[in-house]
Design a protein around this motif. Structure first.
Motif, PDB file in Angstrom:
ATOM      1  N   GLY A 108       0.805  -1.214   0.000  1.00 27.10           N
ATOM      2  CA  GLY A 108       0.000   0.000   0.000  1.00 27.10           C
ATOM      3  C   GLY A 108       0.838   1.264   0.000  1.00 27.10           C
ATOM      4  N   LEU A 109       1.892   1.286   0.807  1.00 31.16           N
ATOM      5  CA  LEU A 109       2.744   2.473   0.856  1.00 31.16           C
ATOM      6  C   LEU A 109       3.546   2.630  -0.433  1.00 31.16           C
ATOM      7  CD1 LEU A 109       3.964   2.366   4.565  1.00 31.16           C
ATOM      8  CD2 LEU A 109       2.275   3.894   3.530  1.00 31.16           C
ATOM      9  N   GLU A 110       3.952   1.509  -1.039  1.00 27.89           N
ATOM     10  CA  GLU A 110       4.629   1.624  -2.323  1.00 27.89           C
ATOM     11  C   GLU A 110       3.664   2.152  -3.385  1.00 27.89           C
ATOM     12  OE1 GLU A 110       7.577  -0.709  -5.428  1.00 27.89           O
ATOM     13  OE2 GLU A 110       7.209  -1.538  -3.426  1.00 27.89           O
ATOM     14  N   ALA A 111       2.405   1.714  -3.338  1.00 32.34           N
ATOM     15  CA  ALA A 111       1.407   2.238  -4.269  1.00 32.34           C
ATOM     16  C   ALA A 111       1.286   3.748  -4.146  1.00 32.34           C
ATOM     17  CB  ALA A 111       0.049   1.573  -4.011  1.00 32.34           C
ATOM     18  N   GLN A 112       1.277   4.246  -2.917  1.00 32.46           N
ATOM     19  CA  GLN A 112       1.154   5.685  -2.712  1.00 32.46           C
ATOM     20  C   GLN A 112       2.354   6.432  -3.287  1.00 32.46           C
ATOM     21  OE1 GLN A 112       0.378   6.389   1.468  1.00 32.46           O
ATOM     22  NE2 GLN A 112      -1.296   4.906   1.485  1.00 32.46           N
TER      23      GLN A 112
END
Length: 465
Positions: A358-362
């Motif tokens: 999720g944080l990489e997606a952001q």
């Protein structure tokens, strides 16, 4: 009302570690094993508030035999085994221990005493009181009634009476309050919690100011007050009150520095970095994340360092520095792949494969790499533990927005409709803001399959909200 069945054994004899239970945990961290236990409980309709500290107490031998709810869960998880096969003592050997000569007696006021009204793990009646107080506006009186020794401090502070010196009971109640607020946030989001959490925070610092008879209790109070400040700050952060969040995070950082608590300091810098990114101060996000990493290197948790590298990557993405962002992401993945450990902080129970994705997606979304961001967001939504309802909504909202901006309106609408379903349980301004942005992007695509339905349901939600 249920409670953990605890016995410490005859005076002077140390508790015997439960090596069988430790072996069953395997390579999972205490927080990950606790999450697996909560999942197993839901499968059979039980409700247990298992966390990393409970796992530690079982493995150390402090809990010789679990209560009946935990017994049912453990026997479901490990079919064909008995409690003794799992390393526990027979229930008959721990009953009535107070009346037996040589039976262990919990410390007076200890919230882990099975006869104490503020048991920290399985008092579901109290959990419901807390949930109602925080979610429906019960106010300081209800909050005080539901928080045991911490509530007494709140009452004294409200009446401007001196707060008595704290003991282990107050420290335990404070630690439990932090856990309960985090559990409620995981399930329901921050919007309904923030203002109700201010009263326990005032009580926590009143206890800290009153002092304690033992240095170990003082240290627990400082750590608990700092963690509660971070939790309340996060509630402000997630509900869009950035100035309030910044103040609470600064308070926690000051508490950490005063107490010489490196773990709390790393956590405070971690949250500060996250807030700075969301508030449009990416360079501050990078600096705070790097400061957190310097402090955290001595703590022995690769998973914590992975999360802090992700915080740094978010700052670089906000600055548009793709190369620096990619380096930080690679470092985060390398650290993450080393696996969990006993040194992982309890507050990181939300962190795992889903949060990494999720944080990489952001990060990729901030860099305008919509297709790449969508791939990671889809993985995050698929990997997320159902216990973390708010994070599931967040990852799906991220996915919907990335798909919409990547020119895939039908897929974006499907992800958006899933978020709308989750918003019946979740109150998070961050999720609502993301979903509103997705709706604006999809407006010109109303004729695409499913888009009109999403837009109409979203508009109806905004009218009723």
């Amino acid at each position: 009302m249920t409670s953990s069945t605890v016995a410490s054994g005859p005076p002077g004899r140390p508790a015997q570690p439960n090596l069988v239970f430790r072996q069953l945990r395997g390579k999972r961290s205490p927080a990950e094993f606790a999450a697996a236990i909560r999942r197993a409980a839901r499968e059979i309709g039980e409700r247990v508030g298992c966390d990393a500290r409970y796992i530690g107490r079982v493995e150390s031998g402090e809990i010789r035999c679990p209560n009946y709810a935990y017994e049912r869960v453990f026997l479901h998880m490990f079919p064909g085994r008995t409690l003794t096969d799992l390393g526990f003592a027979p229930r008959s050997s721990v009953r009535g221990r107070r009346a037996r000569a040589g039976g262990g007696t919990p410390e007076p006021g200890d919230p882990y005493d099975p006869h104490h009204p503020y048991d920290t793990h399985d008092n579901h009646e109290e959990s419901d009181v807390l949930r109602r107080a925080f979610m429906t506006g019960g106010g300081a009186t209800v909050a005080a009634a539901s928080l045991g020794p911490l509530g007494l401090a709140l009452d004294a502070a409200a009446a401007q009476r001196p707060v008595r010196r704290a003991g282990a009971g107050e420290a335990g109640a404070l630690e439990d309050t932090v856990r309960r607020i985090r559990l409620l946030d995981d399930r329901h989001g921050a919007d309904g919690l923030y203002r109700r959490a201010a009263a326990p925070l005032r009580a926590a610092y009143a206890l800290l100011d009153a002092g304690a008879t033992r240095q170990t209790t003082t240290d627990r109070l400082a750590a608990g007050a700092g963690e509660l400040a971070l939790s309340v700050g996060w509630l402000a952060h997630d509900s869009g009150r950035f100035a309030d969040a910044r103040s609470h995070y600064a308070e926690a950082l000051a508490t950490a520095r005063t107490a010489g608590d490196a773990a709390l300091e790393a956590h405070a810098f971690c949250n500060t970095a996250f807030l700075a990114r969301d508030a449009g101060r990416p360079r501050e996000a990078v600096r705070a994340a790097q400061a957190a990493q310097r402090v955290a290197r001595s703590l022995g948790s690769d998973r914590l360092l992975a999360l802090l590298a992700l915080r740094e990557a978010g700052g670089w993405a906000g600055l548009g520095d793709r190369a620096a962002c990619a380096r930080a992401l690679a470092r985060a993945r390398s650290l993450h792949e080393r696996g969990p450990s006993d040194a992982d902080p309890e507050w990181m129970s939300f962190y795992g494969d889903a949060e990494l994705e999720g944080l990489e997606a952001q990060c990729w979304s901030a860099l305008g790499a919509w297709a790449r961001a969508a791939r990671h967001a889809r993985r995050a939504a698929g990997l997320q533990d159902a216990h973390f309802t708010r994070n599931t909504a967040l990852y799906c909202a991220e996915l919907a927005d990335d798909l919409a901006r990547d020119g895939r309106p039908d897929e974006a609408a499907a992800a958006g409709r899933r978020v709308l379903g989750l918003l019946e349980e979740v109150q998070s301004s961050r999720v609502h803001t993301m979903l509103a942005g997705t709706a604006r992007v999809l407006l010109p695509h109303r004729r695409a399959p499913g888009v009109a339905e999403f837009l109409d349901r979203h508009a109806a939600l905004r009218r009723t909200g």
